[in-house]
Design a protein around this motif. Structure first.
Motif, PDB file in Angstrom:
ATOM      1  N   ASP A 125       0.549  -1.005   0.196  1.00  0.00           N
ATOM      2  CA  ASP A 125       0.152  -0.156   0.047  1.00  0.00           C
ATOM      3  C   ASP A 125       0.312   0.834   0.428  1.00  0.00           C
ATOM      4  N   CYS A 126       1.992   0.795   0.026  1.00  0.00           N
ATOM      5  CA  CYS A 126       3.220   2.044  -0.187  1.00  0.00           C
ATOM      6  C   CYS A 126       3.627   2.517  -1.608  1.00  0.00           C
ATOM      7  N   PRO A 127       3.140   3.762  -1.826  1.00  0.00           N
ATOM      8  CA  PRO A 127       3.796   3.692  -3.726  1.00  0.00           C
ATOM      9  C   PRO A 127       5.148   3.720  -3.316  1.00  0.00           C
ATOM     10  N   ASP A 128       5.912   3.937  -5.012  1.00  0.00           N
ATOM     11  CA  ASP A 128       7.715   3.718  -5.449  1.00  0.00           C
ATOM     12  C   ASP A 128       8.128   2.518  -4.336  1.00  0.00           C
ATOM     13  N   VAL A 129       7.690   1.721  -4.300  1.00  0.00           N
ATOM     14  CA  VAL A 129       8.283  -0.075  -3.492  1.00  0.00           C
ATOM     15  C   VAL A 129       8.983  -0.452  -4.232  1.00  0.00           C
ATOM     16  N   TRP A 130       9.857  -0.645  -4.480  1.00  0.00           N
ATOM     17  CA  TRP A 130      10.825  -2.009  -5.656  1.00  0.00           C
ATOM     18  C   TRP A 130      10.434  -3.144  -5.347  1.00  0.00           C
ATOM     19  N   GLY A 131      10.415  -3.678  -4.516  1.00  0.00           N
ATOM     20  CA  GLY A 131      10.286  -4.621  -3.982  1.00  0.00           C
ATOM     21  C   GLY A 131      10.262  -5.426  -2.188  1.00  0.00           C
ATOM     22  N   ILE A 132      10.283  -6.494  -2.463  1.00  0.00           N
ATOM     23  CA  ILE A 132      10.229  -7.617  -0.983  1.00  0.00           C
ATOM     24  C   ILE A 132      10.984  -8.292  -1.098  1.00  0.00           C
ATOM     25  N   THR A 133      11.962  -8.455   0.250  1.00  0.00           N
ATOM     26  CA  THR A 133      12.657  -9.604  -0.296  1.00  0.00           C
ATOM     27  C   THR A 133      12.413  -9.913   0.922  1.00  0.00           C
ATOM     28  N   TRP A 134      12.324 -11.366   1.449  1.00  0.00           N
ATOM     29  CA  TRP A 134      12.016 -12.095   3.022  1.00  0.00           C
ATOM     30  C   TRP A 134      13.311 -12.033   2.944  1.00  0.00           C
ATOM     31  N   TRP A 135      13.134 -12.221   4.304  1.00  0.00           N
ATOM     32  CA  TRP A 135      14.562 -12.981   5.685  1.00  0.00           C
ATOM     33  C   TRP A 135      14.167 -13.759   6.238  1.00  0.00           C
ATOM     34  N   CYS A 136      14.291 -15.266   5.703  1.00  0.00           N
ATOM     35  CA  CYS A 136      15.293 -15.662   4.455  1.00  0.00           C
ATOM     36  C   CYS A 136      14.526 -17.034   3.982  1.00  0.00           C
ATOM     37  N   SER A 137      15.142 -17.125   3.036  1.00  0.00           N
ATOM     38  CA  SER A 137      14.638 -18.836   2.130  1.00  0.00           C
ATOM     39  C   SER A 137      14.553 -19.980   3.070  1.00  0.00           C
ATOM     40  N   HIS A 138      15.459 -20.002   3.954  1.00  0.00           N
ATOM     41  CA  HIS A 138      15.793 -21.544   4.185  1.00  0.00           C
ATOM     42  C   HIS A 138      15.817 -21.132   5.974  1.00  0.00           C
ATOM     43  N   ASP A 139      15.365 -22.033   7.110  1.00  0.00           N
ATOM     44  CA  ASP A 139      15.775 -22.098   8.572  1.00  0.00           C
ATOM     45  C   ASP A 139      16.999 -22.760   8.311  1.00  0.00           C
ATOM     46  N   VAL A 140      18.297 -22.059   9.552  1.00  0.00           N
ATOM     47  CA  VAL A 140      19.153 -21.900  10.053  1.00  0.00           C
ATOM     48  C   VAL A 140      19.054 -23.592  10.083  1.00  0.00           C
ATOM     49  N   ASP A 141      20.314 -24.713  10.392  1.00  0.00           N
ATOM     50  CA  ASP A 141      20.025 -25.927  10.770  1.00  0.00           C
ATOM     51  C   ASP A 141      20.500 -26.258  11.857  1.00  0.00           C
ATOM     52  N   ARG A 142      19.734 -26.140  12.772  1.00  0.00           N
ATOM     53  CA  ARG A 142      20.126 -26.720  14.016  1.00  0.00           C
ATOM     54  C   ARG A 142      21.204 -27.566  14.714  1.00  0.00           C
ATOM     55  N   ALA A 143      22.141 -27.874  13.565  1.00  0.00           N
ATOM     56  CA  ALA A 143      23.871 -28.801  14.030  1.00  0.00           C
ATOM     57  C   ALA A 143      24.534 -26.719  14.288  1.00  0.00           C
ATOM     58  N   LEU A 144      24.089 -26.211  13.912  1.00  0.00           N
ATOM     59  CA  LEU A 144      25.359 -24.669  13.799  1.00  0.00           C
ATOM     60  C   LEU A 144      25.111 -24.997  14.845  1.00  0.00           C
ATOM     61  N   ALA A 145      25.472 -24.353  15.913  1.00  0.00           N
ATOM     62  CA  ALA A 145      25.484 -23.895  17.330  1.00  0.00           C
ATOM     63  C   ALA A 145      25.772 -21.917  17.639  1.00  0.00           C
ATOM     64  N   ASP A 146      24.687 -21.537  18.539  1.00  0.00           N
ATOM     65  CA  ASP A 146      25.393 -20.616  19.080  1.00  0.00           C
ATOM     66  C   ASP A 146      24.928 -19.193  18.184  1.00  0.00           C
ATOM     67  N   PHE A 147      23.783 -19.645  17.207  1.00  0.00           N
ATOM     68  CA  PHE A 147      22.783 -18.822  16.921  1.00  0.00           C
ATOM     69  C   PHE A 147      21.669 -17.705  17.627  1.00  0.00           C
ATOM     70  N   PRO A 148      21.553 -16.544  17.874  1.00  0.00           N
ATOM     71  CA  PRO A 148      20.321 -16.284  18.500  1.00  0.00           C
ATOM     72  C   PRO A 148      19.289 -17.837  18.277  1.00  0.00           C
ATOM     73  N   GLU A 149      18.226 -17.730  19.110  1.00  0.00           N
ATOM     74  CA  GLU A 149      17.381 -18.333  18.950  1.00  0.00           C
ATOM     75  C   GLU A 149      16.649 -18.256  17.559  1.00  0.00           C
ATOM     76  N   LEU A 150      16.137 -16.988  17.381  1.00  0.00           N
ATOM     77  CA  LEU A 150      15.231 -16.674  16.832  1.00  0.00           C
ATOM     78  C   LEU A 150      15.454 -16.603  15.321  1.00  0.00           C
ATOM     79  N   GLU A 151      17.120 -16.703  15.470  1.00  0.00           N
ATOM     80  CA  GLU A 151      17.896 -17.461  13.888  1.00  0.00           C
ATOM     81  C   GLU A 151      17.506 -18.157  12.533  1.00  0.00           C
ATOM     82  N   TYR A 152      16.986 -19.388  13.876  1.00  0.00           N
ATOM     83  CA  TYR A 152      17.469 -20.397  12.928  1.00  0.00           C
ATOM     84  C   TYR A 152      15.251 -20.780  12.974  1.00  0.00           C
ATOM     85  N   SER A 153      14.677 -19.872  13.238  1.00  0.00           N
ATOM     86  CA  SER A 153      13.295 -20.182  12.045  1.00  0.00           C
ATOM     87  C   SER A 153      12.239 -19.353  11.159  1.00  0.00           C
ATOM     88  N   LEU A 154      13.591 -18.204  10.976  1.00  0.00           N
ATOM     89  CA  LEU A 154      12.764 -17.416   9.986  1.00  0.00           C
ATOM     90  C   LEU A 154      12.900 -17.631   8.187  1.00  0.00           C
TER      91      LEU A 154
END
Length: 417
Positions: free
Chosen positions: A284-313
């Motif tokens: 509903d906003c004029p002049d928007v070029w595009g919308i790019t969502w974060w992110c494509s795929h979840d972060v694998d929980r085998a990877l350590a030390d991310f803030p919790e919210l980063e794993y499920s975006l």
């Protein structure tokens, strides 16, 4: 015809952005297939700076070749690609080359040798991609402004003038490497909300091919207004419209370059609803070029030390299954496919007074809890479609007419409930 762009920030399923260390083009192709299946038209990709330029005078040809392969693979699937340069900062981790830290500690934004290295690197990336199908352009880095000030634990402190000088140099390097492409820079919301931050609203709204905004409601918005509050669902639209207060071009394109549904502020069961509401408000906003969502795929929980919210975006899981938010994005894409995006002008403007136009020393009025932010959201909650105008331009008839503004309100005129 002004066609809305829908895309995603590409997070590889195998190894996250560390995949550059063990590059597997077949895995990348499988990821891109799952992204293209959502109907999206572009991706944003993130070469890790220390991997690509481990020494100030060494840019690894093999790494650049692999980046070109990603861009080509995306084009084969109908996906254009925007490439981020200086990575920089990603999902709470910093990726800074060893030649800028510890024994070689030098300011990222002012040291002449560092700047020479950055310029050479960005020019090299841009030149390697300039002729590739689907290459959109280079974004200087992912929220690299966070290195310039607190709350970063070890900032490279600079002034607004030094920030502008640096931005002009690195943007010029991208233009030299790939003339005429969509080159820009991207800041996290301290540029709009933090009084003393050296990267300013004017830098975002005046430099580069477009204004990039990154909308994250864990910044106090969702905590203050709740998961279904107007402020939460319209935060992205608010940043889009706020950016226009500093723009001199009344139709400067604005790229909603990052927006996501962070748990627990947006619970998993509500992610699709939040996604739909956020996209609808942004459209509903004029002049928007595009919308790019974060992110494509979840972060694998085998990877350590991310803030919790980063794993499920992700819009998809690590096994490339579409999540409810991904289905919501796909529905929006299908709804808008082939349609012209030309929303009506926002005729009501709320006056923002952040002090001096160049340095915006009182820009915290724009932050969640700030007087301007809360007044804008009260207007939006009534069904109004507000935009923003700087105090010094509120009486400029030519400026208002160019933007289609017919009503100007001050914060004091917006009633408290």
């Amino acid at each position: 015809m002004n066609t809305m762009r829908f895309g995603v920030n590409y997070t590889p399923t195998r190894g996250w952005f560390h995949h550059w260390l063990d590059f597997d083009l077949d895995e990348v192709r499988a990821d891109l297939d799952s992204i293209a299946a959502l109907g999206l038209d572009h991706i944003r990709v993130f070469p890790l700076w220390p991997v690509f330029q481990p020494n100030r005078t060494l840019i690894r040809p093999r790494a650049v070749e692999q980046l070109v392969q990603v861009v080509d693979a995306a084009a084969e699937r109908g996906l254009d690609t925007a490439v981020d340069g200086l990575q920089g900062h990603l999902s709470s981790f910093d990726f800074i080359p060893s030649w800028t830290t510890t024994w070689h500690r030098r300011n990222l934004f002012t040291d002449p040798d560092v700047i020479d290295g950055e310029v050479h690197y960005l020019r090299t990336l841009a030149a390697a991609l300039a002729g590739r199908p689907g290459f959109l352009g280079v974004t200087i880095g992912n929220e690299i402004n966070q290195f310039s000030s607190g709350p970063h634990p070890d900032p490279d402190r600079i002034t607004p003038a030094q920030a502008e000088s640096w931005l002009r140099k690195v943007l010029a390097a991208c233009e030299e490497g790939a003339p005429g492409k969509f080159h820009l820079h991207a800041s996290y919301d301290a540029a709009w909300y933090q009084d003393d931050h050296p990267f300013t609203p004017g830098h975002s709204a005046l430099l580069g091919s477009a204004t990039a905004v990154h909308s994250w409601v864990f910044n106090g918005t969702a905590q203050r207004h709740g998961r279904t509050g107007t402020a939460t669902e319209q935060h992205a639209a608010y940043l889009i419209e706020l950016s226009k207060a500093w723009a001199t071009d009344p139709h400067r394109p604005v790229w909603l370059q990052e927006v996501g549904a962070p748990a627990p502020h947006i619970p998993a069961g509500h992610a699709a609803e939040f996604t739909e509401a956020t996209i609808a408000a942004a459209l509903d906003c004029p002049d928007v070029w595009g919308i790019t969502w974060w992110c494509s795929h979840d972060v694998d929980r085998a990877l350590a030390d991310f803030p919790e919210l980063e794993y499920s975006l992700g819009l998809l899981t690590t096994d490339r299954t579409v999540k409810p938010a991904g289905a919501a994005v796909a529905r929006a894409v299908e709804q808008w496919r082939g349609r012209e995006h030309r929303p009506a002008p926002r005729t009501t403007a709320l006056v923002v007074d952040a002090g001096d136009r160049v340095s915006a020393p009182a820009r915290s009025v724009c932050a969640p809890g700030g007087a301007f932010f809360e007044a804008w959201m009260r207007l939006a909650a009534t069904g109004a479609r507000p935009t923003a105008v700087l105090a010094e331009l509120a009486g400029d008839a030519g400026h208002l007419a160019a933007r289609g503004i017919t009503e100007v309100l001050t914060v004091d005129q917006v009633e408290h409930p």
